[in-house]
Design an enzyme around this catalytic site. Structure first.
Site, PDB file in Angstrom:
ATOM      1  N   LYS A 192       0.868  -1.186   0.000  1.00  0.00           N
ATOM      2  CA  LYS A 192       0.000   0.000   0.000  1.00  0.00           C
ATOM      3  C   LYS A 192       0.901   1.231   0.000  1.00  0.00           C
ATOM      4  O   LYS A 192       1.443   1.621   1.030  1.00  0.00           O
ATOM      5  CB  LYS A 192      -0.926   0.041   1.212  1.00  0.00           C
ATOM      6  CG  LYS A 192      -2.010   1.100   1.011  1.00  0.00           C
ATOM      7  CD  LYS A 192      -2.400   1.830   2.268  1.00  0.00           C
ATOM      8  CE  LYS A 192      -1.834   3.172   2.530  1.00  0.00           C
ATOM      9  NZ  LYS A 192      -1.913   4.216   1.551  1.00  0.00           N
ATOM     10  N   LEU A 235       9.789   4.688  12.188  1.00  0.00           N
ATOM     11  CA  LEU A 235       8.925   5.843  12.458  1.00  0.00           C
ATOM     12  C   LEU A 235       9.707   7.164  12.442  1.00  0.00           C
ATOM     13  O   LEU A 235      10.791   7.244  11.883  1.00  0.00           O
ATOM     14  CB  LEU A 235       8.200   5.608  13.787  1.00  0.00           C
ATOM     15  CG  LEU A 235       7.483   4.245  13.884  1.00  0.00           C
ATOM     16  CD1 LEU A 235       6.836   4.062  15.248  1.00  0.00           C
ATOM     17  CD2 LEU A 235       6.462   4.057  12.776  1.00  0.00           C
ATOM     18  N   CYS A 256      13.419  11.320   7.275  1.00  0.00           N
ATOM     19  CA  CYS A 256      13.303  10.966   8.700  1.00  0.00           C
ATOM     20  C   CYS A 256      14.628  11.196   9.412  1.00  0.00           C
ATOM     21  O   CYS A 256      14.667  11.524  10.587  1.00  0.00           O
ATOM     22  CB  CYS A 256      12.880   9.514   8.842  1.00  0.00           C
ATOM     23  SG  CYS A 256      14.012   8.381   8.009  1.00  0.00           S
ATOM     24  N   ASP A 312       1.498  23.521   4.183  1.00  0.00           N
ATOM     25  CA  ASP A 312       0.779  24.270   5.233  1.00  0.00           C
ATOM     26  C   ASP A 312       1.236  23.815   6.625  1.00  0.00           C
ATOM     27  O   ASP A 312       1.343  24.609   7.556  1.00  0.00           O
ATOM     28  CB  ASP A 312      -0.739  24.064   5.096  1.00  0.00           C
ATOM     29  CG  ASP A 312      -1.273  24.674   3.800  1.00  0.00           C
ATOM     30  OD1 ASP A 312      -0.496  25.405   3.125  1.00  0.00           O
ATOM     31  OD2 ASP A 312      -2.435  24.407   3.446  1.00  0.00           O
ATOM     32  N   PHE A 335       9.698  18.002   9.410  1.00  0.00           N
ATOM     33  CA  PHE A 335       9.750  17.329   8.101  1.00  0.00           C
ATOM     34  C   PHE A 335       9.782  18.345   6.954  1.00  0.00           C
ATOM     35  O   PHE A 335       9.033  18.247   5.981  1.00  0.00           O
ATOM     36  CB  PHE A 335       8.562  16.371   7.963  1.00  0.00           C
ATOM     37  CG  PHE A 335       8.959  15.041   7.370  1.00  0.00           C
ATOM     38  CD1 PHE A 335       9.988  14.303   7.919  1.00  0.00           C
ATOM     39  CD2 PHE A 335       8.300  14.518   6.262  1.00  0.00           C
ATOM     40  CE1 PHE A 335      10.369  13.078   7.382  1.00  0.00           C
ATOM     41  CE2 PHE A 335       8.672  13.301   5.716  1.00  0.00           C
ATOM     42  CZ  PHE A 335       9.700  12.589   6.284  1.00  0.00           C
TER      43      PHE A 335
HETATM   44  P1  NAD Z   1       2.087   8.663   7.549  1.00  0.00           P
HETATM   45  O1  NAD Z   1       2.244   7.949   8.831  1.00  0.00           O
HETATM   46  O2  NAD Z   1       1.093   9.738   7.462  1.00  0.00           O
HETATM   47  O3  NAD Z   1       1.719   7.634   6.374  1.00  0.00           O
HETATM   48  C1  NAD Z   1       2.524   6.492   6.070  1.00  0.00           C
HETATM   49  C2  NAD Z   1       1.658   5.454   5.390  1.00  0.00           C
HETATM   50  O4  NAD Z   1       0.675   4.995   6.324  1.00  0.00           O
HETATM   51  C3  NAD Z   1       0.878   5.962   4.171  1.00  0.00           C
HETATM   52  O5  NAD Z   1       0.828   4.953   3.188  1.00  0.00           O
HETATM   53  C4  NAD Z   1      -0.507   6.225   4.749  1.00  0.00           C
HETATM   54  O6  NAD Z   1      -1.531   6.185   3.774  1.00  0.00           O
HETATM   55  C5  NAD Z   1      -0.634   5.091   5.756  1.00  0.00           C
HETATM   56  N1  NAD Z   1      -1.578   5.341   6.854  1.00  0.00           N
HETATM   57  C6  NAD Z   1      -1.999   6.535   7.345  1.00  0.00           C
HETATM   58  N2  NAD Z   1      -2.864   6.340   8.364  1.00  0.00           N
HETATM   59  C7  NAD Z   1      -2.983   5.008   8.534  1.00  0.00           C
HETATM   60  C8  NAD Z   1      -3.710   4.186   9.448  1.00  0.00           C
HETATM   61  N3  NAD Z   1      -4.504   4.708  10.378  1.00  0.00           N
HETATM   62  N4  NAD Z   1      -3.583   2.841   9.359  1.00  0.00           N
HETATM   63  C9  NAD Z   1      -2.766   2.293   8.419  1.00  0.00           C
HETATM   64  N5  NAD Z   1      -2.075   3.020   7.524  1.00  0.00           N
HETATM   65  C10 NAD Z   1      -2.160   4.356   7.576  1.00  0.00           C
HETATM   66  O7  NAD Z   1       3.545   9.175   7.170  1.00  0.00           O
HETATM   67  P2  NAD Z   1       3.948  10.111   5.944  1.00  0.00           P
HETATM   68  O8  NAD Z   1       3.489  11.485   6.214  1.00  0.00           O
HETATM   69  O9  NAD Z   1       3.583   9.443   4.663  1.00  0.00           O
HETATM   70  O10 NAD Z   1       5.557  10.033   6.034  1.00  0.00           O
HETATM   71  C11 NAD Z   1       6.317  10.847   6.850  1.00  0.00           C
HETATM   72  C12 NAD Z   1       6.722  10.132   8.130  1.00  0.00           C
HETATM   73  O11 NAD Z   1       7.453   8.950   7.822  1.00  0.00           O
HETATM   74  C13 NAD Z   1       7.647  10.966   9.001  1.00  0.00           C
HETATM   75  O12 NAD Z   1       7.247  10.854  10.339  1.00  0.00           O
HETATM   76  C14 NAD Z   1       9.008  10.320   8.797  1.00  0.00           C
HETATM   77  O13 NAD Z   1       9.915  10.500   9.857  1.00  0.00           O
HETATM   78  C15 NAD Z   1       8.624   8.882   8.650  1.00  0.00           C
HETATM   79  N6  NAD Z   1       9.689   8.134   7.982  1.00  0.00           N
HETATM   80  C16 NAD Z   1      10.461   7.309   8.740  1.00  0.00           C
HETATM   81  C17 NAD Z   1      11.509   6.613   8.151  1.00  0.00           C
HETATM   82  C18 NAD Z   1      12.386   5.692   8.960  1.00  0.00           C
HETATM   83  O14 NAD Z   1      13.169   4.964   8.361  1.00  0.00           O
HETATM   84  N7  NAD Z   1      12.308   5.710  10.274  1.00  0.00           N
HETATM   85  C19 NAD Z   1      11.762   6.771   6.776  1.00  0.00           C
HETATM   86  C20 NAD Z   1      10.943   7.622   6.040  1.00  0.00           C
HETATM   87  C21 NAD Z   1       9.902   8.303   6.646  1.00  0.00           C
END
Ligand code: NAD
Length: 484
Positions: free
Chosen positions: A172, A248, A281, A330, A384
């Site tokens: 997904k 995360l 991240c 935003d 971010f």
């Molecule tokens: P997000 O958590 O909003 O979304 C990530 C994914 O989860 C998307 O596919 C989204 O559609 C899905 N999602 C959202 N709500 C959900 C739910 N309730 N249940 C299941 N799936 C759900 O994150 P984002 O805004 O896409 O990405 C940015 C975040 O990712 C930042 O916090 C960043 O630090 C983190 N990140 C971490 C790493 C790492 O290696 N630790 C790497 C890249 C990004």
């Protein structure tokens, strides 16, 4: 404009509801595609397809599985130019970086394909009459839920080990940029995996993501995204006690000690802060600068931030593209406002450009705050974006270690010093999955990556990352019949 479909059970399909949603180019705000708006009904179909494929795929010889994963990697490299073009189009990735990622990231599939062939079990000697051996098996159906910030890498890091080891997957991708995942599905079709081994389903996290995280037919969720979503997934997955790998958020401390090479530190940290427009991240979240080098660092750091060239990602001179969406722009701006409201000083940037071509698109110029205190929202939460938070000056090692650890996250960190013994003492005491003494070059599939505290559970990369996608089974063998 193209119409896209989902890849389920070896077929291209529309969402069951027939609904679609738009995807935009973040550099121009133009609509570029309509994507199927999947929901729970589609998740059921994708999970069923993956469950059906599981016995077929998992029972293939390891060599055959690895060869198909290597073929996928080779085809991804062959299509690198097209994949990079899509990455720039839907994510705003600077074109030269997008091409680098498209060529580099299939290495994650190669690493996993070879690594899976080297995995071995163990035996435990109990007595001459008993043998106990341990073997690794695939977990089952794995849901890969990925974020938008590095669309290729985030999928390949999970797909490589999951597939190589015999799991079947439902991917997904993020809803705001899922075209690269669609391209991946086109290439998967050419490889010849058994139908249903790889499925790609699009739609929002609140429906498709939640349905996958709670689905009885999903055995593991490999997730990268925000800590907030990670917690929601943990809670949903707890209903069926699924295996979890959670990568995360972070609010990463960069510590500049009084004996640091300040010029190098300022340049390298500014580049890290603005890499991928700060949507990484592992970008620095809080700068702690020793009082003796504070003024020098600030001057050089601001000069390096000024040297960034935001602009059209297809322009060869551009070093920083737009943010990914209007919503995210935003959000970054609301952090900038909150910093000002709470009394931090915005000493550079942080504006929406008004000159073409950046008067369209979701741009924010690199920003530098000073006078940031531990309690401020911009010091505690992940922004971010290309926004640097320079904290108040410090003057002792013990003080700065305490400040660096005073945060719910523990993803990565940097310590700039010329005294490696001093740096290694910091490395012992910092609560984070990675510590860079200096810029911290090194990365890629050979190395484990993963956070402490609210930055996650489990590792990606290295042998640790491969074994996340296996179950360890103990087999106990009586070599002679037990005495009556
Ligand atoms: P997000 O958590 O909003 O979304 C990530 C994914 O989860 C998307 O596919 C989204 O559609 C899905 N999602 C959202 N709500 C959900 C739910 N309730 N249940 C299941 N799936 C759900 O994150 P984002 O805004 O896409 O990405 C940015 C975040 O990712 C930042 O916090 C960043 O630090 C983190 N990140 C971490 C790493 C790492 O290696 N630790 C790497 C890249 C990004």
């Amino acid at each position: 404009m193209s119409q896209y479909k989902m890849w389920i059970g070896g077929n291209w399909v529309d969402a069951t509801s027939g609904k679609t949603y738009p995807v935009y180019n973040p550099a121009t705000e133009a609509e570029i595609a309509q994507i199927p708006l999947g929901d729970k009904a589609d998740v059921d179909k994708a999970v069923e397809a993956a469950r059906k494929a599981y016995p077929v795929w998992s029972r293939k010889p390891q060599s055959e599985r690895s060869q198909l994963v290597l073929k996928l990697a080779a085809l991804l490299r062959e299509n690198a130019k097209e994949i990079a073009r899509i990455d720039t189009l839907e994510h705003g990735t600077v074109a030269k970086n997008a091409l680098f990622y498209a060529n580099d990231t299939p290495g994650w599939l190669e690493w996993a394909a070879y690594g899976a062939r080297s995995l071995m079990g163990h035996t435990i000697t109990v007595s001459p009459d008993t043998l106990v051996y341990l073997q690794r098996e695939p977990v089952g159906v794995v849901a890969l839920i990925t974020p938008w910030n590095l669309p290729l890498l985030m999928i390949y890091q999970k797909l490589g080990p999951a597939l190589s080891l015999g799991n079947t997957v439902v991917i997904k991708p993020p809803s705001i940029n899922s075209l690269t995942a669609h391209k991946l599905a086109e290439i998967v079709e050419k490889v010849g995996f058994p139908a249903g081994t790889v499925n790609v389903i699009t739609g929002p996290g609140s429906t498709v993501g939640e349905a996958l995280a709670s689905h009885r037919g999903v055995d593991m969720v490999a997730f990268t995204g925000s800590s907030e979503t990670g917690k929601a997934i943990m809670s949903l997955a707890s209903r069926t006690v699924k295996r979890l790998q959670l990568e995360l958020g972070g609010k990463n401390p960069a510590i500049i000690l009084d004996d640091a090479d300040v010029t190098n530190a300022a340049g390298a940290m500014a580049r890290q802060q603005c890499s991928n427009s700060g949507q990484i991240c592992g970008a620095p979240g809080r700068f702690y600068v020793h009082e003796k080098v504070y003024d020098e660092f600030l001057e050089k750091f601001i000069a390096a931030m000024k040297a960034m060239v935001p602009g059209d990602p297809n322009d060869v001179n551009t070093t920083m593209g737009p943010l990914v969406s209007a919503t995210h722009r935003d959000r970054v701006e609301s952090y900038i406002e909150s910093g000002i409201d709470e009394g931090a000083k915005l000493v550079f940037g942080g504006k929406r450009p008004t000159t073409p071509p950046m008067n369209k698109g979701y741009y924010v110029t690199p920003a530098v705050f000073t006078g940031v205190t531990q309690k401020m929202k911009i010091a505690r939460e992940e922004i971010f974006g290309p926004v640097a938070c320079i904290m108040e000056k410090f003057n002792s090692d013990e003080q700065v270690i305490e400040l660096a650890n005073d945060n719910v996250y523990g993803l990565t960190s940097w310590v700039w010093t010329k005294d490696m013994a001093r740096g290694m003492r910091f490395a012992n005491l910092i609560q984070a999955g990675t510590v860079g003494l200096g810029q911290g070059r090194g990365g890629g599939p050979e190395f484990p990556w993963g956070g402490y505290k609210e930055s996650g559970i489990g590792k990606e990369g290295s042998l640790y990352g491969i074994t996340e996608f296996t179950n360890l089974k103990r087999v106990q063998v009586d070599l002679v019949a037990p005495k009556k």
